[in-house]
Design an enzyme around this catalytic site. Sequence first.
Site, PDB file in Angstrom:
ATOM      1  N   GLU A  99     -48.920 -64.688  22.685  1.00  0.00           N
ATOM      2  CA  GLU A  99     -48.329 -65.554  23.701  1.00  0.00           C
ATOM      3  C   GLU A  99     -47.633 -64.749  24.765  1.00  0.00           C
ATOM      4  OE1 GLU A  99     -45.786 -68.466  21.587  1.00  0.00           O
ATOM      5  OE2 GLU A  99     -47.024 -67.734  19.938  1.00  0.00           O
ATOM      6  N   CYS A 112     -42.472 -62.821  29.914  1.00  0.00           N
ATOM      7  CA  CYS A 112     -42.155 -62.427  28.538  1.00  0.00           C
ATOM      8  C   CYS A 112     -43.474 -62.109  27.836  1.00  0.00           C
ATOM      9  CB  CYS A 112     -41.426 -63.587  27.851  1.00  0.00           C
ATOM     10  SG  CYS A 112     -41.087 -63.244  26.111  1.00  0.00           S
ATOM     11  N   CYS A 119     -45.547 -60.624  13.264  1.00  0.00           N
ATOM     12  CA  CYS A 119     -44.448 -59.664  13.131  1.00  0.00           C
ATOM     13  C   CYS A 119     -44.077 -59.544  11.652  1.00  0.00           C
ATOM     14  CB  CYS A 119     -43.231 -60.149  13.922  1.00  0.00           C
ATOM     15  SG  CYS A 119     -41.864 -58.968  13.919  1.00  0.00           S
ATOM     16  N   CYS A 123     -37.242 -62.195  10.668  1.00  0.00           N
ATOM     17  CA  CYS A 123     -35.984 -62.847  11.061  1.00  0.00           C
ATOM     18  C   CYS A 123     -36.119 -64.336  10.707  1.00  0.00           C
ATOM     19  CB  CYS A 123     -35.755 -62.699  12.571  1.00  0.00           C
ATOM     20  SG  CYS A 123     -35.706 -60.981  13.082  1.00  0.00           S
ATOM     21  N   CYS A 126     -36.988 -67.218  13.282  1.00  0.00           N
ATOM     22  CA  CYS A 126     -38.098 -66.947  14.201  1.00  0.00           C
ATOM     23  C   CYS A 126     -39.419 -67.425  13.607  1.00  0.00           C
ATOM     24  CB  CYS A 126     -38.164 -65.451  14.469  1.00  0.00           C
ATOM     25  SG  CYS A 126     -39.623 -64.979  15.393  1.00  0.00           S
ATOM     26  N   CYS A 342     -40.896 -67.909  20.277  1.00  0.00           N
ATOM     27  CA  CYS A 342     -42.109 -67.114  20.175  1.00  0.00           C
ATOM     28  C   CYS A 342     -42.783 -67.437  18.850  1.00  0.00           C
ATOM     29  CB  CYS A 342     -41.804 -65.632  20.288  1.00  0.00           C
ATOM     30  SG  CYS A 342     -40.719 -64.997  19.008  1.00  0.00           S
TER      31      CYS A 342
HETATM   32  S1  SF4 Z   1     -37.287 -62.306  16.257  1.00  0.00           S
HETATM   33 FE1  SF4 Z   1     -39.354 -62.729  15.409  1.00  0.00          FE
HETATM   34  S2  SF4 Z   1     -40.737 -61.468  16.603  1.00  0.00           S
HETATM   35 FE2  SF4 Z   1     -38.668 -60.669  16.952  1.00  0.00          FE
HETATM   36  S3  SF4 Z   1     -38.397 -59.062  15.402  1.00  0.00           S
HETATM   37 FE3  SF4 Z   1     -37.612 -60.926  14.464  1.00  0.00          FE
HETATM   38  S4  SF4 Z   1     -39.370 -61.807  13.342  1.00  0.00           S
HETATM   39 FE4  SF4 Z   1     -40.180 -60.282  14.786  1.00  0.00          FE
END
Ligand code: SF4
Length: 358
Positions: A99, A112, A119, A123, A126, A342
């Site tokens: 994206e 962005c 990933c 987190c 997220c 995201c």
């Molecule tokens: S916020 Fe999401 S994309 Fe960014 S490092 Fe953490 S898990 Fe990965």
Amino acid sequence: MPVELLGKSIEELREFAGSLGEKPFRAAQIHHALYAERRFDFSSMTNIPLALRERFAQAARISPPRVTRRFPSVDGSIRYLLSIGQASGDKDAKPAQIEAVFMPREGRQTICISTQAGCAVDCHFCLTAQLGLIRNLTAGEIVGQVLVALEENREHLAAQTNVVLMGQGEPLLNYDATIAAVRILLDPKGVGLAPRHVTLSTSGIVPGIEKLGKEKVRPSLAISLNASNDEQRNALMPINRKYPLDVLIDACRRYPLRPREYFTFEYVLLGGVNDLPEDARRVVRLIAHIRAKVNLIPWNPGNLPYRAPTPESIEEFQRILVDKGVPTFVRYSRGQDVFAACGQLALMETPSPFVSLQ
Ligand code: SF4
């Protein structure tokens, strides 16, 4: 197999031109056409003689990310779902969806972009984390997102372009490709952006921060903080167990900021979790003596089990930081009506309820 040119540095393009027996200035012409003029087709590189363009087209290809869907928001921003990897014969570059977001503002646009498909950092607030890591992006796939977003909006571009590496992925865990892409973005003969207009956001990968500090050409750095102590940060961002706050903050203190450069600490305010006045006071103590500003990002309620902070708690949090001399801004994420976090687009498996332009 044709050579992929998107993402190649001027030195690599010289090697490519040399392999065809061409002079180095031909590399500079391709570099200019690709990055300054955003020409993705050899036939449109009119700065190069026709016969040579045809030779290049046989020996090489240019594969920008392909826009699969566009999600325009009422606030003017557009989220792009992009497909990558189909044209590549590279077995590591398997097809994936990423994206990018184009956000116009008075006098500038901010784009962005993603640095990985999915990933691995996990987190908890997220959605990209739920994808897991699919793969690292190449330098061409990273810089290509900027070029495609600019090209899509070429009719109404403002003079200034900002780029934030805050989409899918942890940029410092795909270090080499990310830095190669950033060099092209910051090259005055490439995309030509100013270092203060390109911001790399990290969850706090300390070895990557240390490495970045040694780069001659580097973007501004933002740290995704989101907590005021280790216990809280461990719960929200498991990466904190590997690089706890004292180690992370120490790396920030040692980072060689340039004159007038500062860190940005991003702090997603989660109602009842990390938005109390004592959190704000701990943040002040944590970042004392670091030249920094703080962006507070009120949580958007969505699919994850967090709630938005109240307007009073946002105001109080900001006031405590500002009173202690920390420049602090409240940033609302753009494009909230078209999936703001995201990873949301790539996670969608069912057709979107939102209008797609394509
Ligand atoms: S916020 Fe999401 S994309 Fe960014 S490092 Fe953490 S898990 Fe990965």
